[in-house]
Scaffold this motif. Structure first.
Motif, mmCIF file in Angstrom:
data_model
loop_
_atom_site.group_PDB
_atom_site.id
_atom_site.type_symbol
_atom_site.label_atom_id
_atom_site.label_comp_id
_atom_site.label_asym_id
_atom_site.label_seq_id
_atom_site.Cartn_x
_atom_site.Cartn_y
_atom_site.Cartn_z
ATOM 1 N N LYS A 46 16.706 6.885 19.572
ATOM 2 C CA LYS A 46 17.078 7.329 18.235
ATOM 3 C C LYS A 46 17.090 8.848 18.216
ATOM 4 O O LYS A 46 16.112 9.493 18.597
ATOM 5 C CB LYS A 46 16.073 6.803 17.209
ATOM 6 C CG LYS A 46 16.630 5.792 16.240
ATOM 7 C CD LYS A 46 15.621 5.454 15.156
ATOM 8 C CE LYS A 46 16.337 4.834 13.972
ATOM 9 N NZ LYS A 46 15.422 4.526 12.871
ATOM 10 N N HIS A 94 18.708 12.573 16.014
ATOM 11 C CA HIS A 94 18.881 13.043 14.649
ATOM 12 C C HIS A 94 19.944 14.128 14.600
ATOM 13 O O HIS A 94 20.286 14.752 15.618
ATOM 14 C CB HIS A 94 17.564 13.584 14.091
ATOM 15 C CG HIS A 94 17.370 15.057 14.312
ATOM 16 N ND1 HIS A 94 17.145 15.594 15.570
ATOM 17 C CD2 HIS A 94 17.380 16.111 13.448
ATOM 18 C CE1 HIS A 94 17.015 16.908 15.472
ATOM 19 N NE2 HIS A 94 17.154 17.255 14.204
ATOM 20 N N ASP A 148 26.998 4.186 8.590
ATOM 21 C CA ASP A 148 26.577 4.396 7.209
ATOM 22 C C ASP A 148 26.973 5.831 6.887
ATOM 23 O O ASP A 148 26.245 6.780 7.230
ATOM 24 C CB ASP A 148 25.061 4.201 7.076
ATOM 25 C CG ASP A 148 24.573 4.315 5.635
ATOM 26 O OD1 ASP A 148 25.409 4.597 4.747
ATOM 27 O OD2 ASP A 148 23.367 4.132 5.401
ATOM 28 N N ARG A 164 24.912 9.162 6.670
ATOM 29 C CA ARG A 164 23.493 8.840 6.873
ATOM 30 C C ARG A 164 23.153 8.453 8.319
ATOM 31 O O ARG A 164 22.154 8.916 8.858
ATOM 32 C CB ARG A 164 23.076 7.693 5.954
ATOM 33 C CG ARG A 164 23.156 8.029 4.473
ATOM 34 C CD ARG A 164 22.828 6.808 3.629
ATOM 35 N NE ARG A 164 22.881 7.080 2.202
ATOM 36 C CZ ARG A 164 21.867 7.520 1.484
ATOM 37 N NH1 ARG A 164 20.699 7.738 2.070
ATOM 38 N NH2 ARG A 164 21.999 7.748 0.188
ATOM 39 N N SER A 165 23.992 7.623 8.931
ATOM 40 C CA SER A 165 23.634 7.120 10.259
ATOM 41 C C SER A 165 24.866 6.569 10.969
ATOM 42 O O SER A 165 25.788 6.045 10.331
ATOM 43 C CB SER A 165 22.580 6.013 10.134
ATOM 44 O OG SER A 165 22.233 5.501 11.397
ATOM 45 N N THR A 178 25.647 4.283 14.712
ATOM 46 C CA THR A 178 25.060 3.557 15.843
ATOM 47 C C THR A 178 26.127 3.290 16.895
ATOM 48 O O THR A 178 27.224 2.816 16.584
ATOM 49 C CB THR A 178 24.465 2.214 15.386
ATOM 50 O OG1 THR A 178 23.455 2.464 14.398
ATOM 51 C CG2 THR A 178 23.836 1.471 16.553
ATOM 52 N N ILE A 227 21.270 5.635 18.371
ATOM 53 C CA ILE A 227 21.365 5.772 16.914
ATOM 54 C C ILE A 227 21.177 7.235 16.553
ATOM 55 O O ILE A 227 20.266 7.904 17.053
ATOM 56 C CB ILE A 227 20.290 4.925 16.201
ATOM 57 C CG1 ILE A 227 20.433 3.443 16.586
ATOM 58 C CG2 ILE A 227 20.378 5.101 14.685
ATOM 59 C CD1 ILE A 227 19.270 2.590 16.123
ATOM 60 N N ASP A 278 20.497 9.413 13.235
ATOM 61 C CA ASP A 278 20.179 9.459 11.804
ATOM 62 C C ASP A 278 20.360 10.887 11.294
ATOM 63 O O ASP A 278 20.022 11.860 11.992
ATOM 64 C CB ASP A 278 18.742 9.010 11.538
ATOM 65 C CG ASP A 278 18.566 7.502 11.675
ATOM 66 O OD1 ASP A 278 19.575 6.780 11.539
ATOM 67 O OD2 ASP A 278 17.425 7.051 11.925
ATOM 68 N N TYR A 279 20.848 11.006 10.071
ATOM 69 C CA TYR A 279 21.129 12.316 9.481
ATOM 70 C C TYR A 279 20.070 12.690 8.454
ATOM 71 O O TYR A 279 19.613 11.851 7.686
ATOM 72 C CB TYR A 279 22.509 12.310 8.828
ATOM 73 C CG TYR A 279 23.616 12.547 9.835
ATOM 74 C CD1 TYR A 279 24.266 13.769 9.914
ATOM 75 C CD2 TYR A 279 23.976 11.557 10.740
ATOM 76 C CE1 TYR A 279 25.254 14.009 10.844
ATOM 77 C CE2 TYR A 279 24.974 11.772 11.681
ATOM 78 C CZ TYR A 279 25.607 13.006 11.726
ATOM 79 O OH TYR A 279 26.579 13.236 12.661
ATOM 80 N N TYR A 322 12.379 9.055 14.797
ATOM 81 C CA TYR A 322 13.348 9.124 15.886
ATOM 82 C C TYR A 322 12.633 9.644 17.128
ATOM 83 O O TYR A 322 11.468 10.062 17.069
ATOM 84 C CB TYR A 322 14.585 9.955 15.522
ATOM 85 C CG TYR A 322 14.343 11.391 15.151
ATOM 86 C CD1 TYR A 322 14.461 12.414 16.085
ATOM 87 C CD2 TYR A 322 14.048 11.751 13.835
ATOM 88 C CE1 TYR A 322 14.276 13.733 15.732
ATOM 89 C CE2 TYR A 322 13.860 13.082 13.475
ATOM 90 C CZ TYR A 322 13.968 14.070 14.427
ATOM 91 O OH TYR A 322 13.782 15.387 14.077
#
Length: 626
Positions: free
Chosen positions: A81, A83, A245, A248-249, A251, A276, A278-279, A295
């Motif tokens: 994960k 960011h 998303d 936001r994210s 994958t 992944i 993520d924001y 993450y």
């Protein structure tokens, strides 16, 4: 220019003699387009190879099994994960619209791929064989018969031709500058495509055509490439987009039947089943999320956070690891950038004086904990950086323009201003005032006015990262001592990107990334034509015929020595024109990560941003079930 932007020329008399001989003995017409494509060079001049180096020979021979910085012990599985700070609203990174998601390059393969333990060498990926003459005036890529898009369809020369023309017609303006020396693309057969180059083009043009991302022509039929926004892309790379998303994210899932999984350039890479991203809207929040285990991996760009914020039980007991990895990449130029489209910044003396108000020594000591070095070149941390006075070879390039250049280009070793680091910056501010006085600027009621007395010297510093405000504010205070009214404005990421793309700013902080082999991309950075093209990387608005000429010299350099000389000359002119205010650089990657992963013993020394290095990691057994 390697991802992440030198030969001997054919003898024309020999070519003419050879062609006359062929005509004399009535050679029959050539019977295939492939043979015709090579008719400009004799068979002894044509090279067929698995790889091509900018200079010398590739490090890895045709029978190599993997790059040295990967591990034979790497196993597939698990997830990682990551960011990003900001947001995204697009899955198309190839156009000058929207804000694309991170890591989309994982979806696409290119004709060739670079090794990150050589300055600039390209190895076949989608292309199995690279065919070209010694003068590098054209190249034929013969595609790997195994190459497939991730829907199972075969990658063909038609797809390559489609991709090139699509990017030139509808892609980001960058591609128009990058591939400006390519005059033609020609499909020879299903698996072979030829690119022909302008006479006198840069020797690197051949290598950068291999960096072309290849799109499936059938997928884009009936679709609008420029307005594809969140359309999930189809590529031939090791990953596909599985979940989005917006903002936001995102994958990525590893393609289980990826066509290149056992190719030597791909072995030991792309080991995670799931990646992944993520924001987060704010980097401070993002760091706290990392320490809480939200993450797994963080590339730290903020020196203060690296020095003070990595605390807590997980760090103390070793579950989170901090590590610095040295690299040998040019750092490029990170700087406060003047937008010369603002008439107030057309005065070089004013730009120089404003630069003297930035107190790097105090900033480094008090805000960065001494983590950085001052940048003194657009090609810092490399042999391409100019130093001392111009050499004889450099003077040969510079002398024709002596009357158009500052005397300091010829008489001074450029160094950014140095202060005592005591916050007062008195010496530099006094020197700045002397410059302004000599140019006719006057302070009226505490406000610096232009020499004609009609316009106050005031401007906006546009930011998107709140962490940068603490750096900009002391600079603003020093400017105020000169009577200059500068205002810091922070906007969200999307607005910042759009304003930068439209050149709608006075000053921003920006990084002009460089490689060990500068070439065609320099047009996009500095050329007069790029200055007029929205979306180009000439955000400064430089429109200087001398810079244009020196950029041409860099691109046309035929040997490494010529390239270094031309780059030094270009560097000197850019520096002494004071188009930017140089900031700082670091010669190491700062990494923090949860102890869930194994790594190879060797790190790739020319890896920009540790992007390739991370893709050599693999999950520990307990984590492969995540």
């Amino acid at each position: 220019m390697p991802k992440h932007g030198f030969c001997s020329c054919t003898n024309p008399l020999k070519q003419i003699t050879h062609l006359l001989l062929l005509l004399t003995i009535c050679i029959a017409p050539l019977i295939s387009s492939q043979i015709a494509s090579a008719s400009e060079a004799t068979a002894s001049e044509i090279i067929k190879s698995h790889a091509i180096a900018m200079h010398g020979q590739p490090k890895y021979g045709p029978d190599f099994t993997r790059f040295d910085y990967t591990s034979p012990d790497a196993v597939k599985g698990g997830k990682i994960k990551l960011h990003s700070v900001g947001t995204f609203d697009s899955l198309n990174p190839f156009v000058a619209k929207g804000n694309p998601a991170d890591r989309l390059g994982l979806v696409y393969d290119t004709l060739t791929t670079s090794s990150d333990d050589e300055p600039f060498t390209q190895y076949g990926l989608l292309a199995k064989t690279i065919e070209y003459p010694k003068d590098r005036s054209w190249v034929i890529y013969h595609l790997d018969p195994d190459a497939r898009f991730n829907d199972g369809s075969k990658v063909t020369a038609e797809d390559v031709d489609f991709s090139f023309k699509l990017l030139m017609e509808k892609g980001n303006p960058f591609y128009g500058y990058y591939y400006a020396d390519v005059i033609n693309s020609e499909v020879l057969n299903e698996s072979s495509i030829k690119f022909t180059f302008k006479e006198g083009s840069s020797p690197e043009t051949l290598l950068i055509t291999g960096q072309l991302p290849v799109f499936p022509k059938h997928f884009w039929k009936g679709k609008d490439f420029e307005h594809s926004a969140l359309l999930k892309p189809l590529g031939s790379g090791p990953y596909k987009v599985s979940k989005v998303d917006p903002g936001r994210s995102i994958t990525y899932e590893r393609v289980q039947d990826y066509w290149g999984i056992n190719k030597p350039t791909q072995k030991g890479l792309y080991n995670f089943d799931t990646i992944i991203v993520d924001y987060y809207r704010d980097d401070t929040v993002a760091l706290e999320a990392f320490k809480a285990g939200e993450y797994d991996y963080r590339y730290e760009r903020v020196a203060k956070l690296w020095a003070t914020a990595y605390e807590g039980q997980a760090i103390a007991d070793g579950r989170i690891i901090k590590k610095e990895v040295q690299h040998h990449n040019p750092s490029g130029m990170q700087a406060y950038v003047f937008n010369l489209r603002n008439p107030i910044f057309q005065n070089k003396t004013l730009r120089q004086a404003i630069g003297m108000a930035f107190d790097f020594e105090w900033t480094n000591k008090n805000l960065f904990y001494g983590a950085y070095k001052r940048t003194n070149s657009y090609f810092e941390n490399s042999e391409l950086a100019s130093s001392g006075l111009p050499s004889k070879a450099e003077l040969k390039l510079l002398e024709p323009y002596r009357d158009q250049l500052p005397k300091s280009v010829f008489t001074e070793d450029y160094q950014s201003p140095v202060s005592k680091g005591d916050k007062h910056n008195r010496k530099n501010l006094r020197a700045a005032k002397k410059l302004l006085d000599s140019a006719g600027y006057k302070v009226v009621n505490g406000q610096l006015m232009t020499p004609d007395g009609k316009q106050p010297v005031s401007f906006e510093i546009l930011l998107y990262d709140s962490a940068f405000e603490r750096i900009a504010n002391p600079f603003v205070q020093n400017l105020k001592k000169l009577g200059i009214n500068a205002k810091v404005s922070k906007v969200d990421t999307s607005q910042y990107i759009n304003r930068r793309r439209d050149f709608d700013f006075d000053m921003i902080s920006h990084v002009f990334g460089q490689s060990l082999s500068p070439g065609n991309e320099q047009r996009d950075f500095w050329s007069s034509h790029a200055a007029e093209t929205p979306g180009s990387r000439n955000i400064t608005g430089i429109a200087n015929p001398v810079v244009d000429a020196l950029v041409d010299e860099v691109i046309a350099a035929q040997t490494r020595e010529d390239l270094v000389t031309a780059t030094h000359a270009l560097d000197r002119v850019l520096l002494n024109m004071h188009y930017v205010i140089p900031q700082w650089y670091s010669s190491s990657h700062r990494l923090a990560y949860w102890d869930h992963y194994f790594q190879p013993d060797i790190s790739p020394e020319y890896d920009i941003g540790y992007g390739t290095g991370l893709m050599t990691w693999w999950a520990k057994p307990a984590d492969t079930k995540k």
